[in-house]
Motif scaffolding. Structure first.
Motif, PDB file in Angstrom:
ATOM      1  N   SER A 128      -5.146   2.494  -2.281  1.00  0.00           N
ATOM      2  CA  SER A 128      -5.457   3.071  -3.855  1.00  0.00           C
ATOM      3  C   SER A 128      -6.899   3.532  -3.935  1.00  0.00           C
ATOM      4  O   SER A 128      -7.213   4.531  -4.656  1.00  0.00           O
ATOM      5  N   LEU A 140       4.239   0.554  -2.167  1.00  0.00           N
ATOM      6  CA  LEU A 140       4.497   0.015  -0.922  1.00  0.00           C
ATOM      7  C   LEU A 140       5.803  -0.808  -1.191  1.00  0.00           C
ATOM      8  O   LEU A 140       5.873  -1.839  -1.682  1.00  0.00           O
ATOM      9  N   SER A 165       5.202  -3.163  -4.117  1.00  0.00           N
ATOM     10  CA  SER A 165       3.861  -3.443  -4.591  1.00  0.00           C
ATOM     11  C   SER A 165       3.392  -2.092  -5.248  1.00  0.00           C
ATOM     12  O   SER A 165       3.476  -1.010  -4.464  1.00  0.00           O
ATOM     13  N   GLN A 194       0.323   4.419  -6.068  1.00  0.00           N
ATOM     14  CA  GLN A 194       0.765   3.961  -4.646  1.00  0.00           C
ATOM     15  C   GLN A 194       1.948   2.872  -4.647  1.00  0.00           C
ATOM     16  O   GLN A 194       2.012   2.139  -5.884  1.00  0.00           O
ATOM     17  N   ASN A 220      -2.241  -1.786   0.211  1.00  0.00           N
ATOM     18  CA  ASN A 220      -1.970  -0.880  -0.930  1.00  0.00           C
ATOM     19  C   ASN A 220      -3.035  -0.840  -1.573  1.00  0.00           C
ATOM     20  O   ASN A 220      -3.338   0.185  -2.243  1.00  0.00           O
TER      21      ASN A 220
END
Length: 319
Positions: A247, A257, A269, A255, A243
């Motif tokens: 980013s 996840l 996340s 983002q 992630n």
């Protein structure tokens, strides 16, 4: 003899924060840690009395009840953290170093406390916590070469990578084992050169990253990226580093996840856009087991039936 207890998050920031502190102030202590998402760590020691306790990189707000109990039991507590803390208890037994600046991490707060004595370890942690701007500035201030800086970045990302998992069994090394492998090394370069640990983490990371990059983003109405991973150990291990990488690759997009847990819920996340690094914590705290920082936050167990609600809230937060 007064018992000493070190409580620390199992990611790069928590581990490097403790390593800096114990290089400066050596002590034999009981280590309390867990996977990165295991932040309610003070609950594990809430019955302790009259001890010296160091707490690193876990939210005060998420540990408030246990912290208050420990203070009433006359434990002396030194607390460093950069997450949301809420109201800080007033106690002669509590010494706090708390700062929610999105460009800081706990290891940078410890670095400030120690006057930069072991700054390269703070740089390792900052890279691991995806604070590349802060890490590069410190590396430049120290006059480090590009290759040396790159090696610190890799180490930070590998230590951080090891902290992600639904349980300790998902990790290559338990965080206390990983911390203990750092203990003999005053300088990160010596650890990189001489420790077998980094080779093990490099190999695992390479395999997990290749699997992660085979997954595409989920179609939805918003402008941010949402990716879902299956309930596999590799997916949980790579989640944070993946992630962070996305980013940096898509700095104008938020983002999210989502990794499926064994019980069908989702471990989430979230990274706010790097161009506007706020809102991740506000989003995640809308859901049970959610929390974190303005720039990066998460939800430990998002119920499957709340997935649509999360996607809608994600789109609203980062529209």
């Amino acid at each position: 003899m007064i018992q000493k207890i070190d409580v620390f998050n199992g990611d790069a920031d928590g581990i490097c924060a403790l390593h800096q502190l114990r290089l400066a102030q050596p002590a034999s202590s009981l280590l309390i840690t867990g996977v990165k998402r295991d932040i309610g760590l003070l609950e594990k020691i809430k019955h302790v009395t009259h001890a010296d306790i160091v707490v690193l990189d876990i939210s005060l707000d998420a540990n408030r009840d246990a912290l208050n109990a420990l203070l009433k039991q006359e434990n002396n507590i030194l607390y460093f953290d950069h997450h949301y803390h809420g109201e800080i208890p007033v106690s002669a037994h509590l010494n706090t170093h708390l700062d929610m600046d999105p460009d800081l991490c706990t290891s940078l707060l410890v670095d400030r406390y120690l006057g930069g004595t072991y700054r390269e370890w703070a740089i390792v942690a900052a890279f691991g916590d995806n604070l590349h701007k802060s890490a590069h500035k410190l590396a430049t201030d120290l006059g480090l070469s590009e290759s040396h800086t790159a090696s610190l970045r890799e180490l930070g990302e590998l230590i951080n990578y090891n902290g992600y998992g639904e349980s300790l069994e998902d990790l290559h090394l338990s965080p206390d084992q990983l911390y203990l492998s750092l203990v003999p090394y005053e300088h990160p370069g010596d650890f990189i050169e001489n420790s077998e640990t980094i080779s093990r983490l490099r190999s695992g990371f390479k395999q997990d990253r290749e699997l992660a990059l085979s997954f595409g983003a989920l179609p939805h109405e918003g402008t941010g990226r949402i990716v879902c991973f299956p309930s596999e150990a590799w997916a949980k291990r790579i989640a944070g580093v993946y992630n962070n990488e996305m980013s940096r690759k898509y700095p104008e997009q938020a983002q999210a996840l989502l990794v499926e847990n064994h019980d069908g819920s989702w471990m989430v996340s979230v990274r706010a856009p790097q161009t506007a690094p706020v809102g991740a914590d506000l989003l995640c705290r809308q859901f049970p087991t959610g929390g974190g920082r303005a720039k990066a936050a998460g939800i430990n167990q998002l119920p499957a039936e709340q997935l649509k609600a999360f996607i809608h809230a994600f789109d609203q937060q980062f529209s």
